[in-house]
Enzyme design. Structure first.
Site, short mmCIF file in Angstrom:
data_model
loop_
_atom_site.label_atom_id
_atom_site.label_comp_id
_atom_site.label_asym_id
_atom_site.label_seq_id
_atom_site.Cartn_x
_atom_site.Cartn_y
_atom_site.Cartn_z
N ASP A 143 -8.94 -9.12 1.45
CA ASP A 143 -9.53 -8.18 2.42
C ASP A 143 -11.00 -8.52 2.70
O ASP A 143 -11.61 -7.94 3.60
CB ASP A 143 -9.41 -6.74 1.92
N GLY A 197 -1.71 -2.08 6.23
CA GLY A 197 -2.85 -2.91 6.64
C GLY A 197 -3.62 -2.20 7.74
O GLY A 197 -3.83 -0.99 7.67
N ASN A 220 -2.81 -4.55 -2.03
CA ASN A 220 -2.94 -5.34 -0.81
C ASN A 220 -1.57 -5.78 -0.30
O ASN A 220 -0.86 -4.97 0.26
CB ASN A 220 -3.90 -6.52 -0.96
N SER A 252 -11.77 -2.09 3.72
CA SER A 252 -10.38 -1.61 3.67
C SER A 252 -10.03 -0.87 4.96
O SER A 252 -10.91 -0.36 5.66
CB SER A 252 -10.24 -0.65 2.49
N THR A 270 0.87 -1.18 0.00
CA THR A 270 0.00 0.00 0.00
C THR A 270 0.91 1.22 0.00
O THR A 270 2.07 1.14 0.39
CB THR A 270 -0.91 -0.01 1.25
N THR A 281 -3.49 0.76 -3.13
CA THR A 281 -2.97 -0.54 -2.67
C THR A 281 -3.09 -1.61 -3.74
O THR A 281 -3.95 -1.53 -4.62
CB THR A 281 -3.74 -0.98 -1.41
#
Ligand code: GLY
Length: 637
Positions: free
Chosen positions: A488, A540, A466, A517, A446, A464
């Protein structure tokens, strides 16, 4: 510990202890306690505008647009396309993101000085074929490392929508710096070299020598599929000179990405359709399908970004009222931050009413009373994240209740200055109570950028793919990684995702649904309605705690931009029920360990709590700081 509602006398006693504890901890004596060396530019005041991103080439791409007379949106779009090239393992055109914009003049009205807040949501969506039971009988890794992990990318559509609707420069102009970086090359910095070398090691290509970071080629016992994936990525992102042999990427190597340059040129020429339809889309779909996933040409062609109303919150600090502009669902970031601050505010009010002071009067962010209070508020907000939050187009989410003063008061009333509670105690209602020993993945997948321009407009944008290198699925000849945003979602009922986050069945995948998210692009306005700070992070769930602490460092402790991001941070996400500190934090403040353990917190360490990019208003202009945890650098004048 037994949940209870505290009595006033217990509260008074506890707060007296708490205030004395703060004295004993040497509050006010830790100014400048950071891991990092303060760069000279930390004191620069930018008068005309500035961009803070996690790579200097990307910040300069945005600053170039400001020089050309472009606004904050032009600069953000240029920065983001450049990040796709120079941080291809973090974000880029194979992923998605959120952009929060504050414009001092609403372009849709004739009224001068009529400001507007805009949120552009270009979060990835699940392909049409993907229903709630998609992962029930599939191997665990499929939601992270396969074609099943890939959600419909949104970045190209989102950036072009932002540019066409709120920017002022042309597509070609804003994309040129990214194209130049991909064609002419850029230097591998320590973060890039480490990301790529870690991938080669993880894929069995290179092996670390004992006790040193030297890597050497490995010739044996490699899973052909992993080897193929690593080679695929390495040849595209590794140095030109390296393509016929394997060695670690070295800092200073020149990296090019001609394949991504061609894709960017196609998008610059044909706009959104150059990516979502035609030969690029076909290759993208083929790559996902070869890796087993269900993405179709129709999924890509149907992708649209959406504009949504900003989520607003307020916070009082040092006798001033501030307004927070955050991202609404499917970002959990805005709701979690506003709730945390709301509960913290009410808690401070209650304590002031009873004993005349509160944790918010702490002199430093290392005060145990402040850390305890903030951690307890975070536990409430993260418990609600787990229980309630999901894509509101698919599931009813009680947003009004979660952001209501009544809940903030109740949440505050349920906190105790002297002790923490069992996990079930937190939130409006909670799910699960397992404190499994989950490994919390680091997230370099990200990237955040913050911008202000000469007119006082601002953009906070977080994007992002991820996890680092996303799904590792790389369409042939396109030079970018596809996301693994599907992870996610709650891929299996009541099981945590890669970040150890527990989420409810409301976040199970459905066709066209957006996974929840943690990205938290945030703009803070001062009492006069002027932009005070622009912030956000990668990491995250630590995006939320990292962004929040950096913003609070400016609001409560009046930190300059550099100190606000460089200070050590902590993280609590309700489950696992552990209060984790960046390395060295507890050692530098031994009293914290005893004070927090006495309050019932299980303590731990965590390598880093997000990577924050922040800009803050100062006398005569702006200060900007890129988090040294990743090696970015601001650019502006
Ligand atoms: N993929 C990280 C997030 O959106 O929270």
């Amino acid at each position: 510990m037994r949940p209870n509602t505290r009595s006033v006398s217990a509260l008074c006693l506890a707060v007296i202890t708490l205030v004395c504890g703060a004295c004993a901890s040497g509050s006010g004596s830790d100014a400048g306690f950071t891991y990092f060396v303060r760069p000279d530019r930390a004191s620069t005041v930018y008068r005309q505008g500035v961009v803070a991103s996690d790579h200097p080439v990307a910040s300069r791409a945005g600053a170039q647009m400001l020089e050309l007379g472009g606004n904050a949106v032009d600069a953000a779009v240029a920065t983001s396309f450049a990040l796709s090239v120079v941080r291809p393992y973090s974000c880029g055109i194979g992923g998605g993101g959120f952009m929060v914009i504050h414009l001092t003049d609403d372009p849709t009205t004739d009224v001068a000085g009529d400001s507007i807040n805009i949120c552009i949501d270009y979060r990835e969506r699940a392909p049409q074929a993907m229903g709630p039971s998609w992962f029930e009988d599939r191997p665990d890794a499929d939601s992270r490392l396969s074609g099943h992990a890939v959600a419909i990318p949104g970045t190209v559509a989102g950036l072009l929508y932002a540019l066409e609707t709120y920017g002022t420069l042309g597509r070609q102009q804003v994309m040129q710096p990214a194209i130049d970086a991909a064609r002419d090359g850029f230097e591998a910095d320590p973060h890039f070299a480490s990301a790529l070398n870690d991938l080669l090691e993880e894929s069995g290509y290179l092996e670390r020598e004992d006790g040193t970071v030297t890597l050497r080629p490995v010739e044996r016992g490699i899973d052909p599929q992993r080897r193929a994936n690593a080679a695929h990525l390495f040849w595209r992102f590794g140095p030109e000179s390296n393509r016929d042999r394997y060695r670690p990427v070295e800092v200073g190597d020149t990296l090019t990405n001609i394949e991504q340059a061609r894709v960017l040129e196609q998008i610059a020429a044909d706009g959104k359709d150059g990516f979502y339809r035609g030969p690029i889309a076909r290759r993208l779909v083929d790559a996902v399908r070869d890796a087993g996933g269900p993405l179709t040409m129709e999924d890509l062609a149907s992708y649209r970004p959406v504009e949504s109303d900003a989520l607003l919150g307020s916070f009082e600090a040092r006798d001033s009222e501030y307004t927070l502009i955050g991202m609404p669902l499917p970002s959990s970031g805005g709701i979690t931050i506003v709730q945390t601050l709301g509960i913290l505010t009410e808690y401070a009010k209650q304590m002031r009413a009873h004993v005349g002071t509160s944790a918010l009067e702490a002199q430093t962010p290392t005060d145990p009373a402040y850390i305890h209070a903030l951690a307890e508020c975070l536990k409430h907000a993260f418990a609600n994240r787990a229980r309630w939050l999901a894509d509101p187009d698919f599931e009813p989410v009680p947003v009004e209740e979660l952001l209501a003063r009544e809940w903030f008061e109740t949440g505050a009333d349920r906190l105790h200055p002297d002790h923490a509670f069992e996990t079930e105690y937190y939130g409006l209602s909670s799910i699960g109570s397992t404190n499994a020993a989950l490994s919390l993945l680091e997230d370099s997948g990200t990237s955040h950028l913050s911008v202000v321009d000469q007119w006082g407009n601002a953009v906070a944008c977080t994007e992002t793919i991820n996890l680092v290198f996303g799904s590792r699925v790389l369409p042939v000849g396109l030079g970018f990684c596809l996301n693994n945003e599907i992870d996610d979602f709650t891929t299996r009922s009541s099981e945590p995702n890669a970040f150890g986050l527990r989420q409810s069945d409301a976040n199970l995948p459905e066709p066209g649904k957006r996974p929840l998210s943690s990205m938290s692009p945030t703009i803070v306005l001062d009492g006069q309605g002027r932009v005070f700070a622009v912030a956000g992070a990668s990491g995250g769930p630590r995006i939320i705690t990292g962004t929040l602490q950096a913003v609070l460092n400016t609001l409560l402790f009046d930190d300059d931009a550099w100190t606000a991001v460089a200070r050590p941070r902590f993280h609590h996400q309700w489950l696992p029920d552990t209060l984790r500190f960046e390395p060295g934090y507890l050692d530098a403040h031994p009293v914290l360990q005893s004070e927090l353990t006495e309050r019932g917190h299980e303590l731990g360490t965590i390598p880093e709590v997000g990577v924050v990019q922040i800009i803050r208003r100062v006398e005569g202009g702006w200060q900007a700081a890129s988090d040294p945890r990743k090696g970015g650098e601001p650019a502006g004048r």
